[in-house]
Design a protein around this motif. Structure first.
Motif, PDB file in Angstrom:
ATOM      1  N   ARG A 256       0.803  -1.213   0.000  1.00 42.04           N
ATOM      2  CA  ARG A 256       0.000   0.000   0.000  1.00 42.04           C
ATOM      3  C   ARG A 256       0.844   1.275   0.000  1.00 42.04           C
ATOM      4  O   ARG A 256       0.607   2.208  -0.772  1.00 42.04           O
ATOM      5  CB  ARG A 256      -0.935  -0.017   1.218  1.00 42.04           C
ATOM      6  CG  ARG A 256      -1.778   1.221   1.393  1.00 42.04           C
ATOM      7  CD  ARG A 256      -2.577   1.507   0.125  1.00 42.04           C
ATOM      8  NE  ARG A 256      -3.347   2.717   0.289  1.00 42.04           N
ATOM      9  CZ  ARG A 256      -4.622   2.716   0.684  1.00 42.04           C
ATOM     10  NH1 ARG A 256      -5.230   1.595   0.933  1.00 42.04           N
ATOM     11  NH2 ARG A 256      -5.274   3.839   0.794  1.00 42.04           N
TER      12      ARG A 256
ATOM     13  N   GLY B 260       1.185   3.775  -3.147  1.00 39.18           N
ATOM     14  CA  GLY B 260       0.715   5.144  -2.967  1.00 39.18           C
ATOM     15  C   GLY B 260       1.762   6.166  -3.381  1.00 39.18           C
ATOM     16  O   GLY B 260       1.438   7.187  -4.007  1.00 39.18           O
TER      17      GLY B 260
ATOM     18  N   GLN C 186      -5.981   8.707  -6.102  1.00 35.57           N
ATOM     19  CA  GLN C 186      -6.630   7.545  -5.512  1.00 35.57           C
ATOM     20  C   GLN C 186      -7.474   8.025  -4.338  1.00 35.57           C
ATOM     21  O   GLN C 186      -7.237   9.123  -3.810  1.00 35.57           O
ATOM     22  CB  GLN C 186      -5.601   6.517  -5.037  1.00 35.57           C
ATOM     23  CG  GLN C 186      -4.730   6.990  -3.884  1.00 35.57           C
ATOM     24  CD  GLN C 186      -3.807   5.892  -3.376  1.00 35.57           C
ATOM     25  OE1 GLN C 186      -4.105   4.723  -3.481  1.00 35.57           O
ATOM     26  NE2 GLN C 186      -2.669   6.293  -2.832  1.00 35.57           N
TER      27      GLN C 186
END
Length: 452
Positions: A38, A42, A52
């Motif tokens: 993650r 990101g 996002q």
């Protein structure tokens, strides 16, 4: 070894397979981890300037609550590295997040829980693409008929997209190419996006996730385009290039062609086999199969897919409407459409007020908790042939379980989004013409298959 064709489990094993000396061809384990991690993913999105939904990770109840407070509710809460949306929930308040963290999942520093702001009333889109680390060929952009937040395996979708602006489609293509190349994908990649329209009628595209593997939609897109995507991906993994394998399609710069036809994929659900199961759709996958309808119009393709999935759309009768406040303006034109198709309209008080104010004739009916006879009584009495019920928020998602269950027992088609109800209207209109065309995929794609 190829790890792209077995869902999530081989991706989870890729690093350990590499460490054990197993040669993995195609997308590297490092790139797979970049897409799955993650924080790293990101950061990549920030570098590529691709938005996002706001979110964060948590390894404790307090951390999860802090993320929810920071990004705002509702939130989508899910474990990392899972398949089929397992253990995903939409939480509408801090209490639901805390309960989820205490009871629903196991988590650790290596496998944190993901907490994302949930985009209500957004269109979800799946994109499948081929990449050889230098060039990207977009196989298909599939528009989901159900709203964002319903697992992609449980959502009907249509190829090509029917309601997305061309400029928005171009944004999807741009983001797909950027991400596939940045991740150095060799083979197949699946991307999931959400499109949210603001008050000024502008579309905003968000990346939900990127899966550096074949998706369950690959067979569907292969049938719709005539290109055997898995075969092409395997050849790319062995060193071939898109310029060698599909030069004409790559040169066009567009998605793979579907000709003049629409292809609708619909899920098959096991509701009738499990007494008492709630039929509401969620981020956790519940379907047990898929079917495909093909036609020259979207409506006929949708009707064919629904018929194959075991949900027969009625061509006459009474439609029950009960929609949330956000959907009430759209419900007016939708109800007019069903009246034009010959349906009578039954509605609960709030929806009935809006429809009557717009000049529509409506029969009022009680909600389940308001008295008798209520909508469940009408369903059991065979007075309802179609249910259009759009829940929103925690209370409506769970309080209307009785309606959904009664509909399953009575085999009454139930639709839980405005978009799907509009698609059903198109399908009913096509069925009323009593003209169904049968196609052979080999005939539709004879030239394409021969070249591939």
């Amino acid at each position: 070894m190829i790890v792209q064709f077995g869902g999530q489990t081989p991706l989870n094993l890729s690093q350990r397979l590499r460490a054990a000396g197993v040669p993995i061809i195609g997308t590297s384990p490092e790139s797979i981890d970049l897409a799955e991690d993650r924080k790293r993913f990101g950061k990549l999105l920030e570098e590529l300037q691709i938005p996002q939904p706001a979110g964060g990770t948590a390894t404790s109840v307090d951390e999860a609550l802090a993320v929810g407070e920071r990004i705002g509710y509702p939130v989508l809460v899910r474990p990392s590295y899972v398949l089929g949306g397992r253990a995903m929930v939409i939480a509408y308040d801090a209490e639901a997040v805390a309960r989820y963290m205490r009871e629903a999942v196991e988590y650790s520093q290596e496998r944190p829980v993901l907490v994302d702001h949930f985009l209500e009333n957004a269109i979800e889109v799946d994109v499948d693409a081929l990449c050889d680390s230098k060039d990207v060929l977009i196989a298909g952009i599939m528009q989901h008929i159900e709203e964002a937040g319903i697992h992609s395996g449980d959502s009907s979708c249509v190829l090509p997209a029917v309601g997305i602006r061309e400029e928005t489609l171009e944004v999807l293509r741009t983001y797909t190419r950027k991400l596939a190349l940045a991740l150095k994908v060799i083979g197949l990649v699946n991307l999931q996006f959400a499109i949210q329209r603001d008050a000024e009628d502008r579309d905003h595209v968000y990346v939900i996730e990127v899966n550096p593997r074949a998706s369950r939609t690959v067979p569907y897109v292969s049938k719709a385009t005539g290109i055997p995507l898995a075969k092409m991906a395997a050849r790319l993994m062995t060193g071939r290039t898109l310029r060698e394998l599909l030069p004409d399609q790559l040169a066009s710069g567009n998605d793979l062609e579907t000709g003049t036809h629409y292809y609708v994929k619909s899920p098959v659900f096991p509701w009738s086999k499990f007494a008492g199961v709630d039929t509401v759709l969620s981020p956790e996958m519940k379907s047990t199969g898929e079917v495909m309808g093909v036609a020259a119009t979207f409506g006929e393709a949708f009707a064919k897919a629904q018929l194959s999935a075991g949900q027969v759309l009625p061509t006459v009768g009474t439609a029950f409407f009960s929609v949330n406040d956000h959907d009430k303006p759209a419900a007016i034109d939708l109800a007019r459409r069903y009246v034009h198709l010959g349906f009578r309209i039954v509605a609960t008080e709030g929806t009935a007020n809006v429809l009557e104010k717009a000049g529509l004739a409506v029969e009022r009916v009680f909600k389940v908790k308001e008295g008798r006879p209520n909508v469940v009584d009408l369903i059991k009495g065979d007075r309802i042939q179609l249910i259009i019920n759009t829940p929103r928020g925690q209370d409506t998602f769970f309080d209307e379980k009785a309606i959904r269950r009664a509909a399953v027992l009575a085999r009454v088609p139930t639709i839980t989004t405005i978009a799907a109800a509009q698609a059903a209207a198109e399908g009913i209109a096509a069925m009323q013409l009593q003209h169904t065309t049968v196609y052979a995929l080999q005939q539709l794609h004879a030239a394409t298959v021969a070249s591939a």
